[in-house]
Enzyme design. Sequence first.
Site, PDB file in Angstrom:
ATOM      1  N   GLY A  11      11.357  41.685   8.378  1.00  0.00           N
ATOM      2  CA  GLY A  11      11.498  43.110   7.345  1.00  0.00           C
ATOM      3  C   GLY A  11      10.843  44.434   7.773  1.00  0.00           C
ATOM      4  CG  PHE A  12      10.629  49.186   6.415  1.00  0.00           C
ATOM      5  CD1 PHE A  12      11.098  50.043   7.333  1.00  0.00           C
ATOM      6  CD2 PHE A  12       9.714  49.537   4.800  1.00  0.00           C
ATOM      7  CE1 PHE A  12      10.244  51.695   7.154  1.00  0.00           C
ATOM      8  CE2 PHE A  12       9.854  50.673   4.597  1.00  0.00           C
ATOM      9  CZ  PHE A  12       9.980  51.958   6.230  1.00  0.00           C
ATOM     10  CB  ILE A  13       5.898  46.602   6.185  1.00  0.00           C
ATOM     11  CG1 ILE A  13       6.567  47.460   5.483  1.00  0.00           C
ATOM     12  CG2 ILE A  13       4.307  46.574   6.575  1.00  0.00           C
ATOM     13  CD1 ILE A  13       5.616  47.613   3.656  1.00  0.00           C
ATOM     14  CE1 TYR A 173       7.122  42.396  -4.867  1.00  0.00           C
ATOM     15  CE2 TYR A 173       6.573  44.550  -6.261  1.00  0.00           C
ATOM     16  CZ  TYR A 173       6.408  44.039  -5.051  1.00  0.00           C
ATOM     17  OH  TYR A 173       6.209  44.637  -3.352  1.00  0.00           O
ATOM     18  CE  LYS A 177       4.151  40.954  -2.507  1.00  0.00           C
ATOM     19  NZ  LYS A 177       3.556  40.626  -0.622  1.00  0.00           N
TER      20      LYS A 177
END
Length: 344
Positions: A11-13, A173, A177
Amino acid sequence: MSTYLVTGVAGFIASKVAEFLLKEGHHVVGIDNLNDYYDVRLKDYRLGQLLGGSMKMGSDPHVSVNACLGRQAHESFTFEPIDIENRKACEKLFEEFKIDAVVNLAARAGVRYSMENPYVYMTTNAMGTLNLLECMKRFSVKKMVLASTSSLYAGQTMPFSEDLAVNTPLSPYAASKKSAELMAYSYHKLYGMDISVVRYFTVYGPAGRPDMSIFRFIKWIDEGRPMEVFGDGSQSRDFTYVDDIARGSIAAIKQVGYEIINLGGGNNPLSLNEAIRFIEERLEKKAIRETKPFHIADIDATWADISKAGRLLAWSPQVKPMDGFAKCVDWYLENRNWLKNIVL
């Protein structure tokens, strides 16, 4: 040298977190199910950088080359195509490697898509986190960094501080979380686990997710295609550069007990219109706007109070938004030959 389990590593992070940990001399065990929520060729690109710079990318936006190859390793980095929802596979990984800490960045992201498929958000973000916590309990791993989201602050007073009550999530979402945060707190109290919950604010940077605004704006403007803007573009965000987020996430590996920590730009938020104007100037092209209705689950503005991150982690963001936007445009132009095929 420590061994860190980094989930969602393509993933991006997470890929940037893994990159920085490797540069510090640590061993990184990275897992990712390489799902096709967005074009998997971006995930394969990021993973290729971690695996020695090789760009193993296929032509299908739904099928990851690296998922088909299975386990791969390069120097101090080991990759395994594992889903955190697969508890048995996670247990085998904990059996094989002596994990010092878990950096849990695997997640289903995106506010709008969570309303189309809410079930997968709960199974990944909540149940997947529970699987990791159970593995930690069984194998006596005491530290987790858990990625969370600024979406939890919807409707609160800015700048958002960690002590605000966030009991009214506006999307599945955000709710998923919040569930993960609460489960992590339970395991902290019951089993003495040390948990740093890091709430991210509008992360952007090179090789970002193609469902996020900066990537999309750059591609649409460069290609002369109509650009989708929800609302009039006056909504603002506390843009945070990915390198800063990665540094903050790694700093959060320290022992804190159980703490929720904002990682954001800490600046007065910038409007989407300001970001668009900068990208237009950098590309020397004009955007063609296509206005869409503002969604009820969207937040009009985000702005992080990052004083706690400064106190606990000695962290502050280093990259200013306009400098970061410039890096995004430059990376896009350098990779335009294959980014032209990326599906938004």
